[in-house]
Scaffold this active site. Structure first.
Site, PDB file in Angstrom:
ATOM      1  N   GLY A 316      -8.464 -46.872  21.846  1.00 43.82           N
ATOM      2  CA  GLY A 316      -8.026 -46.148  23.036  1.00 43.82           C
ATOM      3  C   GLY A 316      -6.511 -46.036  23.068  1.00 43.82           C
ATOM      4  O   GLY A 316      -5.854 -45.931  22.024  1.00 43.82           O
ATOM      5  N   SER A 317      -5.949 -46.123  24.264  1.00 46.64           N
ATOM      6  CA  SER A 317      -4.519 -45.865  24.420  1.00 46.64           C
ATOM      7  C   SER A 317      -3.644 -46.904  23.743  1.00 46.64           C
ATOM      8  O   SER A 317      -2.452 -46.683  23.560  1.00 46.64           O
ATOM      9  CB  SER A 317      -4.174 -45.816  25.910  1.00 46.64           C
ATOM     10  OG  SER A 317      -4.919 -44.769  26.498  1.00 46.64           O
ATOM     11  N   THR A 318      -4.214 -48.077  23.386  1.00 43.51           N
ATOM     12  CA  THR A 318      -3.383 -49.066  22.698  1.00 43.51           C
ATOM     13  C   THR A 318      -2.941 -48.531  21.336  1.00 43.51           C
ATOM     14  O   THR A 318      -2.057 -49.086  20.706  1.00 43.51           O
ATOM     15  CB  THR A 318      -4.140 -50.394  22.471  1.00 43.51           C
ATOM     16  OG1 THR A 318      -5.324 -50.122  21.716  1.00 43.51           O
ATOM     17  CG2 THR A 318      -4.546 -51.026  23.789  1.00 43.51           C
ATOM     18  N   PHE A 319      -3.574 -47.426  20.911  1.00 44.73           N
ATOM     19  CA  PHE A 319      -3.243 -46.844  19.615  1.00 44.73           C
ATOM     20  C   PHE A 319      -2.022 -45.923  19.714  1.00 44.73           C
ATOM     21  O   PHE A 319      -1.458 -45.510  18.713  1.00 44.73           O
ATOM     22  CB  PHE A 319      -4.457 -46.071  19.093  1.00 44.73           C
ATOM     23  CG  PHE A 319      -4.288 -45.528  17.697  1.00 44.73           C
ATOM     24  CD1 PHE A 319      -4.220 -46.397  16.599  1.00 44.73           C
ATOM     25  CD2 PHE A 319      -4.181 -44.165  17.470  1.00 44.73           C
ATOM     26  CE1 PHE A 319      -4.067 -45.899  15.322  1.00 44.73           C
ATOM     27  CE2 PHE A 319      -4.026 -43.662  16.192  1.00 44.73           C
ATOM     28  CZ  PHE A 319      -3.968 -44.532  15.114  1.00 44.73           C
TER      29      PHE A 319
END
Lengths: 638, 379
Positions: A316-319
């Site tokens: 998700g957005s941690t990427f």
């Protein structure tokens, strides 16, 4: 007449003399010419080599607390020739202590086959209390003796089940897997590592079997020991893990299906590597009951699965940090270049939505990461292309398997065009790039990989995880790595944005900030979808996670490092189907990293004022929750 | 020359008989028996019980019996031969009826103080009867068919009775001793040649029939013969004992493993180590030196018997002495061949050494007769 008699007597005497000569010759042949050969056969008859099983190496945490040890285990054996009426003796015994019918049946079969003087186990893993009962009633139980042996015991119970795994008796399958199994493996009840570190470090932990030469008689009874060569005990392992921190995290994660990894940013030491729920590995050492096993396999939170290294999730957005780094390094944009976010980006005929329906308007790197704007990253990804994003992922430790001695360490997936062509036989689509840019679609990463990524972002060095700190006191190489081949200015921009995520009033993790100045945290939330949102649903309004069944809720993720200025620890938290990352994962990660930074329960002053009341309550609860070090049945063993 | 021709006065009488005892022979017998005590002490793990003590007592009794028999004039034994033979036959029949079952075969009668094995007695009384028969028979009739048939029946009756027990070893010894005596008595070569030819013919016919449609024995009987002749084909069953025995014997080497140091016997790899396989223990613990020495002692006993036989002037004395020595020879030759793997295991003990009552007592009595022949010969 007398002449004939004499003649015949002499003939007969001659025959006898010849025969005596033949006997003497034969005797000489056997005892002189063939003596060595027969001597060897006699020695083979008489001498048996018995293996002495080595003591398995112990497992400690980084501070010397015991994680895996060899505890005395009691069993009851029966010697047929001493027992006389075996059935009567067993009947008497069963009045004293509980006996398992299966075990008895096995023992009876063994007794029929083996010599009468050989002890046969009729009850294993007997409690001290039962042993005392047997000892007191010894006169009524001829042939019955309690024996003490060593069995693997894990005094930290659930805390290390996934890291250390467990041992169990060698199975036929285990033997069939080895081309040349060591003889020691054939000792009855010899235990080897089945899962986890115990299995991966089996060679180190097992040690070398000793041997004793014993003289046996024709029926196999040992008459005396001729000599013995002591074996070599297995090497003790010291893990990089801090058992107290591990225990805290397991307790903090309880009630969720979640995983968390704490990694030392400099050395790569894994300070904690947790997966919840967990199980008691001691059950497996003893031989788990069918009911217990079924309970574990039927639990929808999958206690047996090791989510921290084996579980892979769309990051998700941690990427987004990786997408940003790829774009910055490729020079397709500068940190202050803006992108306009209307709430979606049209790629071909398809609309890719931002989580914020109305859009963020004009937005730069810092704000896009802080507020987790999706459109900004769609745009960047389309400019830089999937192959460079994939390459950047690998540089930061995603999509590659990290070599730590645990079971089923997942490789994850950082896809590129070739990959899709080879595996799916399809061309890479622009839409795939858009999905990948925000850590969805094909992207998969394990919590361990996310922790490595975060540590590398924090330090700009190629840190690798290290689980085993030392073997038999010999320090193992640390995971400190080379500087990454990236522009430090670019990395600093991304780190600054991560700081804002946690410390800017508009940041997605602002509510889970740390206010102690020296321990300021930088992080990134992530919420990864496990379902497709249809156009119709989007039009009607996306259903809130709370209203969905558990299995269809989003995974909540959070990665962070602290202190911001001088990164010490990197933490990743994944809460399966936990909902939003900022709400479900970030608070957990903050508690964990504070616990790690303070080396124990952090002062309430580290928390924002508004949180202190419920944090205090939570700390009290967790402290009382943390399982006592010794359980009731522990006292039996002590 | 018959005993009637002896001048009674020329033979020693009263206590003077002691001077005419064959002392070297007596000493040889004591040496051999002592070797037996030593080995029984060893196989008992360095203990006088359970074997040495009774064995010593029986040997003492045996010596007494030997002296008593020796001092009785030889012609008395000649006159007693037929009675002794008949008594033995009756006892053999009795053993059929009331014998105690032991070792899977009916072999002994329990007399209370000892167990009597009539078959042991039979070995000597048969020799006595045959010697007396040929002493009585005019020499020119020796090879006439009728006068050959009579001793053959005398031999076959007890052989058959012993075989029924079943005790193959003793029956073979009876046949061999009886045949040997007939040979010594001067029965024509042709009879022996014919019997041997017939036996060879029969055996080869039986074996040739194997696998053909006129097969004379059942398959399992053939297999049993195979294992009997070559125990190594059944290493865990019948072959086990003989294999272990050979290992023990061979591992003794030149000088042996030392008194009470024989691992094969001490650790029970040897079967029947106090009876049939006692020679193996001796050879294991004292090596070739020990085994060969015992063989020499045995051979010397034969030599002394031969000397006595040639020195005596009457037919009965000569024949009975050589018959007894032949019996003795067959005893140890078969036993030693057996433990060295040269002959099938037939259960023949080692004379004067193996633990056992009847055999030793009967042998001592028999040597008493040899002494008697020696004492009462004309000088």
């Amino acid at each position: 007449m007398q002449r004939r008699f004499s003649r015949r007597a002499i003939v007969l005497g001659g025959v006898q003399a010849a025969f005596v000569g033949a006997l003497a010759t034969r005797m000489r042949y056997m005892q002189v010419e063939q003596a060595d050969q027969f001597r060897l056969l006699a020695e083979e008859n008489r001498i048996n080599i018995r293996l002495i099983p080595p003591t398995r190496g112990k497992i400690y945490d980084r501070n010397g607390q015991i994680i895996g040890q060899n505890a005395p285990s009691y069993r009851i054996v029966i010697v047929r020739e001493d027992a006389g009426d075996v059935d009567a003796v067993i009947a008497n015994l069963s009045k004293l202590i509980p006996l398992q019918e299966e075990e008895l049946e096995r023992a009876r079969t063994e007794m029929r086959r083996s010599a009468p003087f050989l002890p046969v186990t009729i009850a294993d893993q007997v409690t001290w209390e039962d042993i005392s009962k047997v000892a007191i009633n010894a006169p009524a139980l001829p042939g019955i003796t309690p024996e003490v042996g060593l069995a693997r015991h894990y005094p930290r119970y659930e805390d290390f089940a996934h890291v250390v795994g467990y041992v169990g008796p060698v199975s036929d399958y285990d033997l069939s897997q080895l081309s040349d199994p060591e003889p020691v493996l054939r000792i009855p009840r010899f235990q080897i590592g089945k899962v986890g570190l115990e299995a991966k470090q089996e060679e180190v932990l097992r040690g070398k079997a000793g041997a004793k030469r014993v003289e046996v008689n024709a029926t196999g009874r040992i008459m005396r020991e001729l000599d013995r060569q002591e074996g070599q005990a297995g090497a003790d392992l010291q893990l990089s893990v801090d058992a107290d921190l591990q225990q805290y995290i397991q307790a903090r994660l309880s009630g969720e299906s979640a995983a968390a990894v704490v990694m030392d940013c400099e050395t790569g030491d894994l300070r904690a590597i947790c997966s919840a729920p967990s199980f008691d590995p001691n059950l497996f050492v003893r031989g788990i009951s069918v009911a217990d096993y079924r309970a574990l396999t039927e639990d929808k939170y999958r206690p047996l699965s090791n989510k921290s290294v084996q579980g892979t999730y769309p990051p998700g957005s941690t990427f987004k940090m990786i997408t940003a780094m790829a774009a910055l390094e490729a020079g397709v944009m500068g940190p202050s270049d803006g992108v306009y976010c209307p709430g979606y980006l049209k790629v071909g005929s398809r609309r890719f939505h931002c989580w914020k329906r109305g859009g963020h308007g004009r937005i730069d790197l810092l704000n896009s990461l802080m507020q987790s704007c999706d459109v900004y990253y769609y745009d960047m990804a389309l400019k830089v292309g999937i192959d460079r994003i994939s390459e950047m992922s690998r540089m930061f430790g995603l999509g590659i398997r990290h070599d730590i001695p645990m079971s089923a360490v997942a490789e994850g997936l950082a896809p590129n065009q070739d990959w899709k062509r080879t595996v799916h036989g399809q061309e890479w689509l622009v839409g795939d790039t858009a999905n990948a840019s925000i850590g969805q679609g094909f992207m998969l990463a394990s919590p361990l990989q996310l922790a490595v990524m975060t540590a590398r972002l924090a330090t700009g060095r190629s840190v690798t995880p290290r689980l085993v700190k030392s073997i038999d006191g010999v320090e193992q190489p640390t995971g400190a790595g080379e500087a990454l081949p990236v522009d430090m200015n670019n990395l600093n921009q991304v780190r600054r944005a991560m700081f804002a995520v946690s410390n800017d009033r508009r940041g997605t993790a602002y509510r889970s900030r740390i206010i102690e100045d020296v321990y300021r945290m930088a992080g990134k939330t992530g919420t990864s979808q496990v379902r497709n949102i249809t156009a119709a649903e989007r039009a009607a309004g996306v259903i809130r996670n709370e209203d969905l069944p558990w299995e269809r809720r989003d995974h909540a993720l959070y990665v962070c490092f602290a202190p911001y200025d001088n990164p010490k620890y990197a933490v990743s938290v994944v809460v399966e189907h936990g909902g939003g990352g900022s709400k479900a994962a970030a608070p957990v990660a903050r508690d964990i990293i504070l616990q790690a930074l303070y080396g124990g329960t952090p002062p309430l002053e580290a928390y924002p004022v508004a949180d202190r009341d419920h944090i205090k309550e939570q700390q009290l609860r967790l402290e009382s929750d943390q399982r006592p070090k010794a359980r009731p049945d522990e006292k039996d063993r002590a | 020359m018959s005993y009637l021709e002896y001048a009674v006065k020329s033979t020693p009488s009263g206590f003077r008989k002691i001077l005419y005892m064959n002392w070297p022979l007596t000493l040889l017998l004591i040496s051999v028996a002592s070797a037996g005590f030593l080995m029984l002490y060893s196989v008992a793990g360095g203990s006088f019980t359970p074997w040495v003590e009774p064995q010593v007592k029986r040997f003492g009794l045996g010596l007494a019996v030997m002296f008593v028999v020796a001092f009785v004039p030889i012609w008395f034994w000649r006159n007693m031969a037929a009675v002794a033979y008949l008594v033995s036959i009756v006892l053999l029949i009795l053993v059929e009826l009331v014998g105690t079952v032991g070792m899977g075969a009916q072999r002994w009668i329990d007399l209370g103080f000892m167990r009597l094995q009539p078959s042991e007695l039979m070995k000597i009384t048969l020799v006595m009867l045959l010697a007396a028969y040929y002493d009585w028979l005019p020499e020119q009739k020796t090879s006439r068919p009728f006068w050959v048939l009579l001793p053959v029946i005398m031999i076959l009756v007890p052989t058959f009775l012993v075989l029924r027990q079943p005790d193959l070893g003793t029956s073979i010894l009876l046949l061999a001793a009886g045949g040997g005596l007939m040979f010594l008595a001067g029965v024509h070569w042709a009879y022996f040649a014919a019997v041997i030819a017939a036996a060879v013919g029969l055996v080869s016919t039986v074996f040739k029939s194997r696998g053909t449609e006129w097969q004379l024995l059942k398959d399992y009987q053939f297999r049993r013969i195979d294992t009997f002749l070559d125990p190594s084909t059944d290493p865990l069953g019948a072959g086990y004992h003989i294999t272990q025995s050979k290992i023990a014997l061979g591992s003794g080497g030149w000088s042996g493993r030392g008194f009470m140091q024989g691992t094969q016997s001490r650790l029970n790899f040897l079967p029947e180590k106090h009876t049939d396989f006692i020679f193996t223990t001796l050879a294991e613990e004292f090596g070739f030196v020990g085994g060969f020495s015992l063989l020499i002692l045995y051979a010397l006993i034969l030599v002394f018997c031969m000397a006595t036989a040639l020195a005596t002037k009457d037919r009965f004395s000569s024949l009975v002495t050589l018959g007894i020595s032949l019996n003795f020879f067959l005893f140890f030759a078969v036993n030693m061949s057996m433990v060295m793997g040269l002959a099938p295991v037939v259960g023949v003990p080692l004379p004067m050494v193996s633990y056992g009552g009847s055999a030793m007592l009967v042998l001592m009595a028999a040597f008493g007769i040899v002494h008697s022949a020696n004492i009462h010969r004309p000088r």
